[in-house]
Motif scaffolding. Structure first.
Motif, short mmCIF file in Angstrom:
data_model
loop_
_atom_site.label_atom_id
_atom_site.label_comp_id
_atom_site.label_asym_id
_atom_site.label_seq_id
_atom_site.Cartn_x
_atom_site.Cartn_y
_atom_site.Cartn_z
N VAL A 65 56.28 56.72 -54.73
CA VAL A 65 57.33 56.84 -55.76
C VAL A 65 56.69 56.92 -57.14
N GLY A 68 55.43 60.11 -58.34
CA GLY A 68 56.43 61.10 -58.69
C GLY A 68 57.21 61.67 -57.52
N PRO A 70 60.09 62.09 -55.09
CA PRO A 70 61.50 61.68 -55.26
C PRO A 70 62.04 60.99 -54.00
N GLY A 75 67.13 61.02 -55.15
CA GLY A 75 66.00 61.86 -55.51
C GLY A 75 65.22 61.37 -56.70
N ARG A 76 65.21 60.06 -56.90
CA ARG A 76 64.48 59.49 -58.04
C ARG A 76 63.03 59.19 -57.65
N GLY A 77 62.16 59.29 -58.62
CA GLY A 77 60.76 58.97 -58.44
C GLY A 77 60.05 59.02 -59.77
N GLY A 78 58.78 58.67 -59.78
CA GLY A 78 58.02 58.66 -61.02
C GLY A 78 57.95 57.27 -61.62
N VAL A 81 61.12 54.96 -63.06
CA VAL A 81 62.00 54.08 -62.28
C VAL A 81 61.56 52.62 -62.37
#
Length: 186
Positions: A65, A68, A70, A75-78, A81
């Motif tokens: 995660v 990056g 997702p 679909g979140r990542g990076g 978060v």
């Protein structure tokens, strides 16, 4: 299969399982922390893998995660978060999985029924209590909520998390019946 190869496979499998749980749509709340199925993966990792492998699975997942990918619900990542209101919960996942695995390791598992009861307790302690303590700390420090607001805000997750504890116990019961030699809790 060699023990280290089996460990790598199980750790990777559970990291992937948590990613798959992220494909199920999240429910957004005004608190800034969504309801997701991914905490079920935290509970399952602890109960099925034991403390060490569960910790490794969650660290692998969170590393992906952070890079990056997702993998979080929606679909979140990076790295961003880890600076959101949900960051405390995310940081609590590996600790919660470790604690769930440790609790599962010390509780009785001599039958499928006792394994399921132990899994429910381990999930409630690690996957619910520990994760929510970290979540509250994150809400206070990142979202600038008061302790009372953060505690009241996190209570909205408890009914769903108790259902996840029951689902984890059901999976453990099923595995205990089908694979009686499985070493729950490591």
């Amino acid at each position: 299969m060699h023990t280290s190869s089996l460990s790598i496979a199980l750790v990777s499998l559970f990291a992937a399982l948590i990613a798959v749980f992220g494909l199920i749509p999240k429910i957004d709340l005004p608190l800034g922390v969504p309801i997701t199925l991914q905490t079920l993966g935290v509970m399952l990792a602890g109960c099925m893998l034991g403390p060490k492998r569960a910790l490794q699975a969650l660290l692998l997942f969170l590393a992906a995660v952070a890079l990056g990918l997702p993998l979080l619900s929606g679909g979140r990542g990076g790295l961003g978060v880890f600076f959101s209101p949900a960051s405390g919960y995310l940081v609590g996942w590996p600790v919660g999985a470790f604690v769930a695995g440790w609790v599962m390791a010390v509780l009785p598992k001599h039958s499928p029924r006792s394994s399921a009861i132990s899994a429910f307790i381990a999930s409630a302690v690690g996957g619910l209590l520990v994760v929510h303590v970290f979540g509250v700390v994150g809400l206070v420090n990142i979202a600038n909520l008061s302790w009372e607001q953060a505690i009241m805000g996190t209570l909205v997750f408890v009914p769903g998390d108790l259902i996840k504890c029951a689902l984890c116990a059901t999976v453990v019961h099923t595995v205990a019946r089908g694979l009686p030699d499985w070493r729950f809790g490591g």
